[in-house]
Design an enzyme around this catalytic site. Sequence first.
Site, mmCIF file in Angstrom:
data_model
loop_
_atom_site.group_PDB
_atom_site.id
_atom_site.type_symbol
_atom_site.label_atom_id
_atom_site.label_comp_id
_atom_site.label_asym_id
_atom_site.label_seq_id
_atom_site.Cartn_x
_atom_site.Cartn_y
_atom_site.Cartn_z
ATOM 1 C CE LYS A 67 -1.856 2.161 3.442
ATOM 2 N NZ LYS A 67 -2.654 2.560 4.630
ATOM 3 N NE ARG A 110 -4.320 -0.297 7.528
ATOM 4 C CZ ARG A 110 -3.352 0.379 8.131
ATOM 5 N NH1 ARG A 110 -3.482 0.790 9.401
ATOM 6 N NH2 ARG A 110 -2.260 0.689 7.465
ATOM 7 C CD GLN A 138 -9.344 5.927 11.548
ATOM 8 O OE1 GLN A 138 -9.580 4.893 12.182
ATOM 9 N NE2 GLN A 138 -9.402 5.974 10.231
ATOM 10 N N GLY A 221 -2.662 7.520 17.072
ATOM 11 C CA GLY A 221 -2.140 8.628 16.277
ATOM 12 C C GLY A 221 -0.658 8.586 15.968
ATOM 13 C CE LYS A 227 1.895 12.161 13.037
ATOM 14 N NZ LYS A 227 0.796 11.504 12.295
#
Length: 327
Positions: A67, A110, A138, A221, A227
């Site tokens: 992907k 998913r 999301q 996240g 992050k």
Amino acid sequence: MIVISEADARELLTMADAIQTMATAFRAIHAKHAVAFPLVREQISECNAVFGVKSGACIQDDTLGLKAGGYWASNSQKGLTNHQSSTVLFNPETGQPLAFVGANYLTALRTAAVAGLATDRLSRPESSVMGIIGAGTQAVFQIEAVLAVRPISKLIVASRTEESARRLSEQARLLGIQEVTIGSTVEAAEQADVLTTITPAREAVVELAAVRPGTHINAMGADTAGKQEIDSSLLRVARVFVDDWTQAAAVGECQHGVSHWKMTQGDLAGTLGGLAADAVPGRVTADDITIFDSTGMALQDLSVARVVVDRARQRGMGQEIVLESAS
């Protein structure tokens, strides 16, 4: 090769389907029937974007593919979805492309489905209050996934913008949640039986002091170096589960456990694959704080794409194209 549009993908896979597909995929990962290849994830500053490639294989299931996609922060100004993804499946015996699948919806599905699976295996069965921090695209998928496995009757929404919080609140009511309120990140954490964080934050939005014993946290996240949504001290006291330790240590919440207190794989309670295979215990006591640190794995994308392709062919959907003729 078959081409599956975003519209067809939406018609062919539900949240319940996706949660079951994730359970099967993670059991394969746990059994070492599946392999993930090295993750590519890069900033493209000229385009205000993050681009990544996730690839892998489950040869026993005839699955091989990738992907490609990421996040283009300026897309919303162009009338486009910020998250853009496409999945390509290949014949593992010949290398020929089998399918090209529009994966924006499937990626959202998913991503939430693994949180639904983790919630099913880790949260207290009677959990009825959900807190969600982050109200982007999301977020509604995350709520739907938790609703699929737990009797949620109250939701606390925390967001940086009131407009996003109100929009998500309305979506949650349409999903059947009886009581929906807008609150602070602290209020969401303090009241939740199941707490989901789905933000692009780079510093903790959930502190240890705000989390009650017995809470389950889906930390969704953090998927890039730097992050962070969870106070790293929470990782010390909670039972922590990951989709993949190598990724979690590099780009997930666990990266901050690694840097702040030398967290190692031995500090984990287990993996989602181990939970799906009933090979590791989840919640041991009612007061356990449990955390699922999700970074996303290629087999998630390949598995949902494979189901969609199989169903499309069964129903005569999608568009078949020929890339090359047999020699």
